[in-house]
Write a protein that holds these residues in place. Structure first.
Motif, PDB file in Angstrom:
ATOM      1  N   ARG A 154      18.393  39.490  31.463  1.00 21.50           N
ATOM      2  CA  ARG A 154      18.300  39.854  32.888  1.00 21.50           C
ATOM      3  C   ARG A 154      18.229  38.610  33.775  1.00 21.50           C
ATOM      4  N   ARG A 155      17.470  37.607  33.320  1.00 22.34           N
ATOM      5  CA  ARG A 155      17.339  36.376  34.109  1.00 22.34           C
ATOM      6  C   ARG A 155      18.691  35.708  34.325  1.00 22.34           C
ATOM      7  N   ASN A 156      19.570  35.841  33.370  1.00 26.68           N
ATOM      8  CA  ASN A 156      20.866  35.170  33.456  1.00 26.68           C
ATOM      9  C   ASN A 156      21.980  36.063  33.999  1.00 26.68           C
ATOM     10  N   HIS A 157      21.747  37.345  34.023  1.00 27.78           N
ATOM     11  CA  HIS A 157      22.760  38.307  34.456  1.00 27.78           C
ATOM     12  C   HIS A 157      23.185  38.064  35.902  1.00 27.78           C
ATOM     13  N   ARG A 158      22.220  37.921  36.790  1.00 29.59           N
ATOM     14  CA  ARG A 158      22.530  37.758  38.219  1.00 29.59           C
ATOM     15  C   ARG A 158      23.282  36.444  38.470  1.00 29.59           C
ATOM     16  N   ALA A 159      22.865  35.390  37.808  1.00 29.80           N
ATOM     17  CA  ALA A 159      23.546  34.102  37.989  1.00 29.80           C
ATOM     18  C   ALA A 159      25.004  34.191  37.547  1.00 29.80           C
ATOM     19  N   LEU A 160      25.256  34.899  36.459  1.00 32.61           N
ATOM     20  CA  LEU A 160      26.632  35.063  35.991  1.00 32.61           C
ATOM     21  C   LEU A 160      27.437  35.911  36.974  1.00 32.61           C
ATOM     22  N   GLN A 161      26.836  36.956  37.508  1.00 28.29           N
ATOM     23  CA  GLN A 161      27.527  37.766  38.509  1.00 28.29           C
ATOM     24  C   GLN A 161      27.883  36.925  39.734  1.00 28.29           C
ATOM     25  N   ASP A 162      26.968  36.060  40.171  1.00 30.31           N
ATOM     26  CA  ASP A 162      27.231  35.199  41.323  1.00 30.31           C
ATOM     27  C   ASP A 162      28.385  34.240  41.043  1.00 30.31           C
ATOM     28  N   ARG A 163      28.398  33.648  39.835  1.00 33.15           N
ATOM     29  CA  ARG A 163      29.497  32.741  39.478  1.00 33.15           C
ATOM     30  C   ARG A 163      30.831  33.483  39.418  1.00 33.15           C
ATOM     31  N   MET A 164      30.796  34.702  38.882  1.00 31.33           N
ATOM     32  CA  MET A 164      32.024  35.496  38.801  1.00 31.33           C
ATOM     33  C   MET A 164      32.542  35.845  40.199  1.00 31.33           C
ATOM     34  N   ALA A 165      31.644  36.154  41.113  1.00 35.63           N
ATOM     35  CA  ALA A 165      32.057  36.458  42.486  1.00 35.63           C
ATOM     36  C   ALA A 165      32.674  35.226  43.144  1.00 35.63           C
ATOM     37  N   ALA A 166      32.082  34.062  42.902  1.00 36.84           N
ATOM     38  CA  ALA A 166      32.644  32.828  43.466  1.00 36.84           C
ATOM     39  C   ALA A 166      34.019  32.536  42.874  1.00 36.84           C
ATOM     40  N   LEU A 167      34.178  32.762  41.588  1.00 35.72           N
ATOM     41  CA  LEU A 167      35.478  32.548  40.958  1.00 35.72           C
ATOM     42  C   LEU A 167      36.516  33.540  41.479  1.00 35.72           C
ATOM     43  N   GLN A 168      36.111  34.785  41.690  1.00 37.96           N
ATOM     44  CA  GLN A 168      37.042  35.779  42.231  1.00 37.96           C
ATOM     45  C   GLN A 168      37.470  35.383  43.641  1.00 37.96           C
ATOM     46  N   SER A 169      36.538  34.889  44.434  1.00 42.33           N
ATOM     47  CA  SER A 169      36.865  34.434  45.781  1.00 42.33           C
ATOM     48  C   SER A 169      37.854  33.268  45.736  1.00 42.33           C
ATOM     49  N   ALA A 170      37.639  32.340  44.817  1.00 43.84           N
ATOM     50  CA  ALA A 170      38.555  31.212  44.661  1.00 43.84           C
ATOM     51  C   ALA A 170      39.940  31.689  44.228  1.00 43.84           C
ATOM     52  N   LEU A 171      39.982  32.658  43.326  1.00 47.59           N
ATOM     53  CA  LEU A 171      41.258  33.210  42.878  1.00 47.59           C
ATOM     54  C   LEU A 171      41.968  33.911  44.030  1.00 47.59           C
ATOM     55  N   ASP A 172      41.232  34.663  44.837  1.00 48.07           N
ATOM     56  CA  ASP A 172      41.818  35.329  46.005  1.00 48.07           C
ATOM     57  C   ASP A 172      42.427  34.312  46.961  1.00 48.07           C
ATOM     58  N   LEU A 173      41.738  33.192  47.156  1.00 50.89           N
ATOM     59  CA  LEU A 173      42.249  32.150  48.042  1.00 50.89           C
ATOM     60  C   LEU A 173      43.552  31.556  47.497  1.00 50.89           C
ATOM     61  N   LEU A 174      43.595  31.296  46.204  1.00 53.13           N
ATOM     62  CA  LEU A 174      44.819  30.768  45.597  1.00 53.13           C
ATOM     63  C   LEU A 174      45.969  31.762  45.729  1.00 53.13           C
ATOM     64  N   GLU A 175      45.675  33.033  45.523  1.00 54.17           N
ATOM     65  CA  GLU A 175      46.716  34.049  45.650  1.00 54.17           C
ATOM     66  C   GLU A 175      47.197  34.158  47.088  1.00 54.17           C
ATOM     67  N   ALA A 176      46.289  34.033  48.055  1.00 53.84           N
ATOM     68  CA  ALA A 176      46.700  34.041  49.462  1.00 53.84           C
ATOM     69  C   ALA A 176      47.618  32.862  49.747  1.00 53.84           C
ATOM     70  N   GLY A 177      47.283  31.708  49.181  1.00 56.28           N
ATOM     71  CA  GLY A 177      48.145  30.534  49.355  1.00 56.28           C
ATOM     72  C   GLY A 177      49.501  30.715  48.708  1.00 56.28           C
ATOM     73  N   LEU A 178      49.534  31.334  47.543  1.00 51.50           N
ATOM     74  CA  LEU A 178      50.806  31.578  46.857  1.00 51.50           C
ATOM     75  C   LEU A 178      51.679  32.573  47.610  1.00 51.50           C
ATOM     76  N   ASN A 179      51.055  33.497  48.307  1.00 50.38           N
ATOM     77  CA  ASN A 179      51.805  34.524  49.041  1.00 50.38           C
ATOM     78  C   ASN A 179      52.121  34.132  50.478  1.00 50.38           C
ATOM     79  N   CYS A 180      51.714  32.937  50.890  1.00 46.95           N
ATOM     80  CA  CYS A 180      51.919  32.491  52.267  1.00 46.95           C
ATOM     81  C   CYS A 180      53.282  31.808  52.415  1.00 46.95           C
ATOM     82  N   SER A 181      54.004  32.168  53.477  1.00 50.38           N
ATOM     83  CA  SER A 181      55.294  31.526  53.742  1.00 50.38           C
ATOM     84  C   SER A 181      55.238  30.632  54.983  1.00 50.38           C
ATOM     85  N   HIS A 182      54.049  30.464  55.557  1.00 50.52           N
ATOM     86  CA  HIS A 182      53.907  29.592  56.733  1.00 50.52           C
ATOM     87  C   HIS A 182      54.184  28.141  56.345  1.00 50.52           C
ATOM     88  N   GLU A 183      54.719  27.411  57.293  1.00 51.79           N
ATOM     89  CA  GLU A 183      54.971  25.984  57.051  1.00 51.79           C
ATOM     90  C   GLU A 183      53.646  25.240  56.886  1.00 51.79           C
TER      91      GLU A 183
END
Length: 131
Positions: free
Chosen positions: A79-108
């Motif tokens: 339990r002590r480690n569960h929340r920390a892992l969830q937080d890291r996973m959320a941060a990684l998902q956010s980073a992945l979303d940002l990369l995908e937004a960049g990949l899908n962007c056609s702006h100069e």
């Protein structure tokens, strides 16, 4: 199995297995010449340690988790480690979303892309005007 075979099997340097032994995580049997011999149970223990390290557990928590004979004590460690892992996973998902937004962007200029900026909005949160 020898320490070298176990290290190769898990993709670890042998010194890591020796360190884990020195901190009480492993206790392989000894054969003639004081050579370590790892059993199937030892391999499961190494696999548990590797997976727990991947989840971000520190060695003292891994030791407590593996040594716990009481399910409640074991669950407390998890339990002590569960929340920390969830937080890291959320941060990684956010980073992945940002990369995908960049990949899908056609702006100069990606910095001016509204979709890309929307993924960064929570980080920016500026009050008042910024020049």
């Amino acid at each position: 199995m020898t320490i070298g075979q176990v290290a190769d099997h898990f993709g670890l340097p042998a010194h890591v297995l020796r360190h884990w032994e020195s901190v009480g995580l492993l206790s392989p049997a000894r054969a003639e010449g004081d050579r370590r011999r790892y059993t199937r149970d030892d391999l499961f223990r190494v696999a548990s340690i590797v997976r727990a390290k991947q989840a971000g557990l520190p060695l003292p928590d891994i030791r407590a988790f593996l040594a716990a004979r009481d399910p409640a004590a074991r669950k407390d460690v998890l339990r002590r480690n569960h929340r920390a892992l969830q937080d890291r996973m959320a941060a990684l998902q956010s980073a992945l979303d940002l990369l995908e937004a960049g990949l899908n962007c056609s702006h100069e200029d990606i910095a001016t892309c509204p979709t890309y900026q929307a993924h960064l909005a929570a980080s920016v949160q500026v009050t008042g005007s910024v020049r």
